[in-house]
Design a protein around this motif. Structure first.
Motif, PDB file in Angstrom:
ATOM      1  N   MET A  53     -45.271  15.192  18.504  1.00 55.01           N
ATOM      2  CA  MET A  53     -46.388  16.020  17.990  1.00 55.01           C
ATOM      3  C   MET A  53     -46.571  15.955  16.580  1.00 55.01           C
ATOM      4  N   GLY A  54     -45.668  15.092  16.024  1.00 54.77           N
ATOM      5  CA  GLY A  54     -45.815  14.795  14.638  1.00 54.77           C
ATOM      6  C   GLY A  54     -45.695  15.747  13.463  1.00 54.77           C
ATOM      7  N   CYS A  55     -45.034  16.955  14.247  1.00 53.44           N
ATOM      8  CA  CYS A  55     -44.573  17.939  13.806  1.00 53.44           C
ATOM      9  C   CYS A  55     -43.399  17.921  11.988  1.00 53.44           C
ATOM     10  N   LEU A  56     -42.697  16.853  11.985  1.00 49.18           N
ATOM     11  CA  LEU A  56     -41.985  16.993  10.788  1.00 49.18           C
ATOM     12  C   LEU A  56     -42.695  15.557  10.324  1.00 49.18           C
ATOM     13  N   GLU A  57     -43.754  15.153  10.403  1.00 45.19           N
ATOM     14  CA  GLU A  57     -44.701  14.772   9.704  1.00 45.19           C
ATOM     15  C   GLU A  57     -45.648  15.162   8.997  1.00 45.19           C
TER      16      GLU A  57
ATOM     17  N   SER B 160     -35.683  29.051  15.708  1.00 50.36           N
ATOM     18  CA  SER B 160     -35.834  28.815  14.405  1.00 50.36           C
ATOM     19  C   SER B 160     -35.030  30.453  13.790  1.00 50.36           C
ATOM     20  N   MET B 161     -35.179  31.436  14.174  1.00 57.02           N
ATOM     21  CA  MET B 161     -34.250  32.075  13.193  1.00 57.02           C
ATOM     22  C   MET B 161     -33.020  32.364  13.903  1.00 57.02           C
TER      23      MET B 161
ATOM     24  N   GLN C  12     -33.251  13.538  24.264  1.00 55.50           N
ATOM     25  CA  GLN C  12     -34.271  14.646  22.917  1.00 55.50           C
ATOM     26  C   GLN C  12     -34.001  15.567  21.981  1.00 55.50           C
ATOM     27  N   MET C  13     -33.511  16.549  22.145  1.00 53.84           N
ATOM     28  CA  MET C  13     -32.836  17.289  21.174  1.00 53.84           C
ATOM     29  C   MET C  13     -32.479  16.567  20.083  1.00 53.84           C
ATOM     30  N   ASP C  14     -31.496  15.732  20.708  1.00 60.73           N
ATOM     31  CA  ASP C  14     -30.144  15.489  19.635  1.00 60.73           C
ATOM     32  C   ASP C  14     -31.088  14.112  18.812  1.00 60.73           C
ATOM     33  N   LEU C  15     -32.194  13.410  19.149  1.00 58.63           N
ATOM     34  CA  LEU C  15     -32.775  12.484  18.427  1.00 58.63           C
ATOM     35  C   LEU C  15     -33.754  13.401  17.200  1.00 58.63           C
ATOM     36  N   VAL C  16     -34.223  14.691  17.475  1.00 55.79           N
ATOM     37  CA  VAL C  16     -35.091  15.740  16.473  1.00 55.79           C
ATOM     38  C   VAL C  16     -34.205  15.648  15.664  1.00 55.79           C
ATOM     39  N   ALA C  17     -32.967  16.151  15.809  1.00 56.60           N
ATOM     40  CA  ALA C  17     -31.487  17.265  15.004  1.00 56.60           C
ATOM     41  C   ALA C  17     -32.032  16.138  14.227  1.00 56.60           C
ATOM     42  N   LYS C  18     -31.171  14.784  14.239  1.00 50.98           N
ATOM     43  CA  LYS C  18     -30.946  13.962  12.983  1.00 50.98           C
ATOM     44  C   LYS C  18     -31.908  13.608  12.154  1.00 50.98           C
ATOM     45  N   GLU C  19     -33.499  13.837  12.934  1.00 52.33           N
ATOM     46  CA  GLU C  19     -34.095  13.108  11.845  1.00 52.33           C
ATOM     47  C   GLU C  19     -34.032  14.526  10.780  1.00 52.33           C
TER      48      GLU C  19
ATOM     49  N   ASN D   2     -39.668  26.437   0.981  1.00 50.37           N
ATOM     50  CA  ASN D   2     -40.299  26.995   2.600  1.00 50.37           C
ATOM     51  C   ASN D   2     -39.558  26.336   3.563  1.00 50.37           C
ATOM     52  N   PHE D   3     -37.972  26.013   3.721  1.00 46.62           N
ATOM     53  CA  PHE D   3     -37.128  25.865   4.747  1.00 46.62           C
ATOM     54  C   PHE D   3     -37.173  26.694   6.095  1.00 46.62           C
ATOM     55  N   VAL D   4     -37.765  27.687   5.637  1.00 46.59           N
ATOM     56  CA  VAL D   4     -38.494  28.399   7.566  1.00 46.59           C
ATOM     57  C   VAL D   4     -39.471  27.801   7.950  1.00 46.59           C
ATOM     58  N   ASP D   5     -41.004  26.735   7.088  1.00 48.59           N
ATOM     59  CA  ASP D   5     -41.354  26.700   7.396  1.00 48.59           C
ATOM     60  C   ASP D   5     -41.003  25.029   7.573  1.00 48.59           C
ATOM     61  N   GLU D   6     -40.292  24.360   7.665  1.00 45.21           N
ATOM     62  CA  GLU D   6     -39.591  23.281   8.241  1.00 45.21           C
ATOM     63  C   GLU D   6     -39.090  23.366   9.614  1.00 45.21           C
ATOM     64  N   LEU D   7     -38.014  24.974   9.252  1.00 39.78           N
ATOM     65  CA  LEU D   7     -37.286  24.412  10.540  1.00 39.78           C
ATOM     66  C   LEU D   7     -38.233  24.785  11.990  1.00 39.78           C
ATOM     67  N   PHE D   8     -39.534  25.509  11.399  1.00 39.90           N
ATOM     68  CA  PHE D   8     -40.150  25.876  12.844  1.00 39.90           C
ATOM     69  C   PHE D   8     -41.569  23.937  13.064  1.00 39.90           C
ATOM     70  N   LYS D   9     -41.415  23.415  12.241  1.00 41.58           N
ATOM     71  CA  LYS D   9     -41.480  21.595  12.760  1.00 41.58           C
ATOM     72  C   LYS D   9     -40.547  21.221  13.297  1.00 41.58           C
ATOM     73  N   TRP D  10     -39.125  21.133  13.286  1.00 41.56           N
ATOM     74  CA  TRP D  10     -38.389  20.819  14.011  1.00 41.56           C
ATOM     75  C   TRP D  10     -37.949  21.436  14.968  1.00 41.56           C
TER      76      TRP D  10
END
Length: 525
Positions: free
Chosen positions: A227-231, A336-337, A180-187, A205-213
């Motif tokens: 959860m659709g966070c990336l979208e 993220s940090m 699951q982690m690998d799937l989200v990381a590749k996306e 806003n890269f920090v905000d993008e990291l929060f989504k990841w």
């Protein structure tokens, strides 16, 4: 008072002569070198009294607060800078007294942090997040003295901790979450690469993008649900917004004056409001999982983390919801940090980046579609060392804290039962005896055996314990680190990263954050 904390110049002209005089007097009585020498000589001698511990001047009622506000190094968003100044002024151990908190002792020497952790290992009382505890005590959902492992101690803490830690602390369990982690990381890598500008720089806003990841990964692991966070789906963004608001409120409540113990301050109200939002989301998530679990059959595969918790005898619905809530709270920002400060170090050290990529090429190859298996992850020793070294140089959480349950001698002083102790990871991580050449980014110091540089060997492991240690170790540390390892692997497998702007001067909002947009340059290998 919050206005004064953020604008101390209003008080400095009045208070500086007094606070400096007190500091000068304390230094004259015991300089840093003198204190260290005295402590070494008196290791087996009669301990010095607690009142002899140096520190800034203390006033009736206000304690050390006036001296802190008047200090030139005071900046509420960069409190570690003030504490560092105090270590220089008063020696490796100093004492504060703050309204609503009483006496606080700050340690910087690894040997004293080790002594503290060993002395409290059987009953580790962490005097932190007391504002969160009060919020939960005022919330009808929580039963009396059952507010979760972040805030409870003693038998109630252990009742829950022993039941939930199996699913997030045992390596054999954690590696089950790799796919699951690998799937989200590749996306995420594909997504973020597509957001580069014409200079190949990542968005501001890269920090905000990291929060989504991080949240998308955590939710897939815990709930087996996207959860659709990336979208940018509303539910995920709601959690991110509430989590960030809680960290802001924590900083004001925990590191400011504890007026919230007596009156509902704006920061305390913000904390409660954000917590209520996250609690509602956690309740909904667990209810959905219960419903899905009721329709499952054994043939459908292993249980996810929350399903496992629901099926664990001894855990109530409230226990499971609280654990999910704490997972949401602690996983997003800290993970993220950890990633972004590791990325920052690697971007500034191309030789380390090249060594990391050499390891990736050997273990994973250049085929970014090939899965990261547990066996391959186990071989990525250098990437793990890079993360470990970054957490030493940038202590994300800053401290390990304990409330003494018995008297204890620290740095030659008799510290009484009930005193709150902060072991500064900011300072101990820079200790030259524990870490030769501490200002250098040298992941090799964390490699075992012949791979490590003997001249950089870590002298005391207690000098850097970013996730604490022992039974009170961060329960999500293995999951968080694995997320970071996987994302770093997928990013550097395909790209080179550099950074060409001014060095960071991180701000402290309960954890460290970059003080400026992390505009990394990302180019194809």
């Amino acid at each position: 008072m919050g206005h004064l904390l953020r604008n101390p110049s209003l008080l400095r002209p009045l208070l500086r002569p007094w606070s400096q005089g007190a500091a000068s007097q304390a230094v004259a009585l015991a300089s840093p070198k003198g204190l260290a020498a005295a402590a070494a000589a008196a290791e087996d001698a009669e301990p010095m009294p607690f009142e002899a511990l140096p520190g800034p001047r203390r006033w009736p009622l206000l304690g050390s607060l006036p001296a802190m506000l008047a200090h030139p190094a005071f900046d509420f968003e960069r409190l570690p800078r003030l504490w560092s100044s105090y270590f220089k002024e008063f020696g490796p151990t100093f004492r504060l007294r703050l309204p609503g908190q009483g006496d606080l002792v700050y340690l910087s020497q690894p040997k004293d942090i080790e002594r503290l952790m060993r002395a409290t290992q059987e009953n580790p009382v962490r005097p932190y997040l007391t504002s969160l505890e009060k919020v939960r005590q005022q919330t009808d959902f929580f039963k009396k003295n059952q507010t979760g492992i972040l805030t409870e101690h003693g038998e109630e803490w252990w009742r829950v901790r022993r039941l939930v830690q199996t699913y997030s602390m045992k390596p054999k369990m954690v590696v089950q979450y790799l796919p699951q982690m690998d799937l989200v990381a590749k996306e995420f890598v594909v997504r973020i690469a597509g957001k580069r500008d014409d200079m190949n720089e990542l968005p501001e806003n890269f920090v905000d993008e990291l929060f989504k990841w991080s949240l998308e990964s955590v939710c897939l692991v815990t709930l087996n649900r996207r959860m659709g966070c990336l979208e940018g789906q509303p539910e995920g963004l709601k959690i991110i917004e509430a989590s960030s608001k809680m960290f802001e409120a924590f900083a004001s409540c925990e590191y400011g004056v504890h007026w919230w113990k007596f009156i509902p301050t704006p920061s305390f109200r913000d904390l409660k409001e954000a917590h209520d939002v996250m609690l509602g989301l956690a309740i909904d998530a667990v209810k959905r999982t219960q419903e899905a679990l009721a329709t499952r059959t054994d043939a459908e595969g292993d249980l996810n983390l929350v399903e496992s918790l629901i099926m664990t005898p001894g855990l109530s619905f409230e226990d499971v919801v609280t654990h999910v809530l704490d997972f949401f709270l602690t996983a997003t920002d800290t993970t993220s940090m950890t990633f972004i400060f590791t990325l920052y170090n690697l971007a500034q050290h191309p030789e380390a980046q090249a060594k990391l990529q050499e390891e990736l090429d050997e273990v994973l190859g250049r085929d970014h579609t090939a899965p990261i298996t547990p066996e391959r992850l186990a071989r990525l020793s250098y990437i793990k060392a890079c993360v470990r070294e970054s957490l030493r140089m940038f202590a994300i959480a800053g401290f390990v804290a304990r409330k003494l349950q018995n008297d204890l001698v620290l740095d030659g002083y008799q510290v009484p039962n009930g005193t709150i102790i902060f072991g500064s990871q900011f300072e101990s991580g820079k200790n030259a005896e524990a870490f030769p050449n501490p200002d250098q980014f040298k992941p090799e110091r964390w490699l075992r055996g012949s791979k490590g540089d003997e001249g950089l060997t870590v002298k005391n492991q207690y000098a850097s314990i970013p996730f604490s240690i022992g039974s009170r170790k961060c329960i999500g540390s293995r999951i968080s680190q694995q997320e970071v390892f996987v994302l770093l692997s997928r990013l550097f497998q395909r790209y080179n990263v550099s950074y060409k702007y001014k060095p960071w001067d991180p701000v402290f909002k309960t954890i460290l954050f970059p003080d400026q947009p992390p505009k990394f340059t990302v180019t194809e290998r």
